[in-house]
Scaffold this active site. Structure first.
Site, mmCIF file in Angstrom:
data_model
loop_
_atom_site.group_PDB
_atom_site.id
_atom_site.type_symbol
_atom_site.label_atom_id
_atom_site.label_comp_id
_atom_site.label_asym_id
_atom_site.label_seq_id
_atom_site.Cartn_x
_atom_site.Cartn_y
_atom_site.Cartn_z
ATOM 1 C CD GLU A 113 -2.382 1.129 2.837
ATOM 2 O OE1 GLU A 113 -2.322 2.097 3.616
ATOM 3 O OE2 GLU A 113 -3.013 0.090 3.111
ATOM 4 N N GLY B 229 -5.323 0.136 5.009
ATOM 5 C CA GLY B 229 -5.286 -1.126 4.273
ATOM 6 C C GLY B 229 -4.829 -2.302 5.100
#
Length: 453
Positions: free
Chosen positions: A242, A340
């Protein structure tokens, strides 16, 4: 085609651009280092003229002026999908609200919610008429597609980051262009790891195999992992993450990362935003080995799981004896966000040979200087569950690893107490007995723990 005429026609001052915003509008900001700092200041100068302008941001660098200059929230209602340091300060003053989000779902949410204006920072336009989102792809392409008005603030300091996809916006999609933002990019040097961070990092690195694919979260401990990997003899590592941070550059320059064995996007560093120092930003600029994707791609658990030996490494604030993890709040105080973490914990477990690690020191100091266990009988009242107990795989402290998958409630409690600080283990055993977690004698359990402690 020469886009100069269109560019000149759409170029206005910041104060002129923000005049399109009306009372009651929903305004979205670009994310992370694509936050529109110049336009934010210009919009804040309209405090007193406007009412009920609702703003959504992501990890704004510093204090958002629209919130800081409107302490009664009469003009601007500032909200954030994921807090940074400035957002936490605003939240503590009652000037910022958190918007719950599982990050990979971000773009799809904009099919459900309204956006009147989006203001974002981007690179100067290229010869094809495109502005590059630079360090933050994230959700912003979808926001721009949904918004009625798009305002781009040019920042010449942003690196040009190749995709992937959804990394650009064309001048034909832009309503206003604002120049003159010469603010250097925030340099976020990783915090120096302490001895506990290094012990935890060493434990995790011992679990990583050649050919693994890496995701690192933010903080001292994940960076310590990166430093140890750079100094190791691991080979052919890949990156599907991410956030891209400085430690990935260190690992690449040490020859540990090749990306050649990845199951998806081989040969590429895959990421959705980058945050670090100029070393990282310079590495990303026009680098064809790096691919920026929107977050619905990078954080899609199915995409994550396509990479064999996926390794997910993230920090936590506290874990309770049931295995519930909070990585975003302490009681009612929002610290960051879900982000995330859920996506990668889930995706890594479903990767062939994958592992997800939740990491935390065994203790912390509270605001009064008292030492408290981060492994608790129950999460503190009001604390948000970031990762439910059903999803957690490995929890790591400086005292070892607890594997929670497939474990009953008493087995989970036993494993977690075994990696708690020894000074708190007996207390945790007593609290576990009160909660009825055991199916075998608590006295036997306590004796077992004393021997292992």
């Amino acid at each position: 085609m020469n886009y100069a005429e269109e560019y000149n026609r759409k170029t206005v001052s910041a104060s002129e651009a923000v005049k399109v915003i009306k009372s009651g509008d929903w305004v979205d900001y670009g994310h992370f280092l694509n936050s529109p700092c110049f336009l934010d200041e210009a919009l804040s100068n309209r405090a007193g003229e406007l009412q009920n302008v609702k703003i959504r941001a992501v990890t704004f660098p510093g204090l958002a002026a629209v919130a800081a200059k409107d302490p009664k929230r009469q003009c601007f209602i500032y909200n954030n999908w994921h807090f940074g340091g400035g957002d936490r300060k605003l939240h503590d003053r009652g000037l910022c609200n958190y918007i719950p989000l599982v990050y990979h779902e971000g773009p799809s949410l904009y099919d459900l919610i309204n956006t009147d204006v989006v203001m974002l920072s981007a690179t100067p336009m290229d010869k094809y008429g495109y502005f590059n989102f630079g360090l933050s792809n994230s959700i912003i392409r979808k926001v721009a597609e949904k918004a009625k008005i798009v305002i781009v603030e040019i920042n010449k300091h942003l690196p040009y980051c190749y995709g992937g996809y959804n990394e650009n916006i064309h001048i034909s999609e832009v309503d206003f262009i604002v120049e003159g933002c010469d603010k250097p990019l925030l340099n976020l040097a990783p915090p120096e790891p302490d001895d506990v961070d290094k012990i935890i990092a060493s434990t995790i690195v011992s679990q990583i195999e050649d050919g693994s694919c890496l995701q690192l979260g933010i903080g001292a401990m994940p960076n310590a992992v990166g430093s140890m990997i750079a100094a190791s003899d691991l080979k052919d590592l890949g990156v599907h993450t991410e956030m891209l941070c400085d430690s990935f550059v260190d690992m690449f320059e040490a020859g540990r990362i090749t990306n050649r064995n990845k199951g998806i996007n081989p040969g590429k560093f895959v990421y959705t935003f980058a945050l670090g120092t100029n070393k990282l930003y310079d590495f990303l600029d026009h680098n064809p080995s790096c691919a920026s994707f929107s977050v619905d791609y990078t954080n899609n658990p199915d995409h994550i799981a396509c990479n064999e030996k996926m390794i997910s490494i993230n920090n936590a604030v506290e874990v309770d004896l049931y295995g519930q993890v909070s990585s975003e709040s302490t009681g009612h105080r929002q610290i960051s966000g879900t982000g995330g973490q859920f996506d990668f914990v889930y995706g890594a477990y479903h990767s062939a040979g994958g592992k997800s690690f939740i990491c935390l020191s065994s203790t912390k100091k509270d605001s009064q200087g008292n030492i408290k266990s981060r492994i608790r009988p129950f999460l503190e009242h009001g604390t948000t569950v970031t990762i439910p107990r059903t999803i957690v795989q490995y929890v790591v402290t400086e005292y070892g690893i607890a594997d929670l998958k497939g474990k009953s409630t008493w087995e989970r409690a036993e494993a977690l107490i075994n990696i708690a600080h020894p000074d708190f283990r007996d207390e945790l055993v007593i609290e576990a007995e009160k909660a009825g977690l055991w199916i075998r004698g608590c006295s036997r359990m306590s004796e077992s723990l004393r021997q292992t402690g």
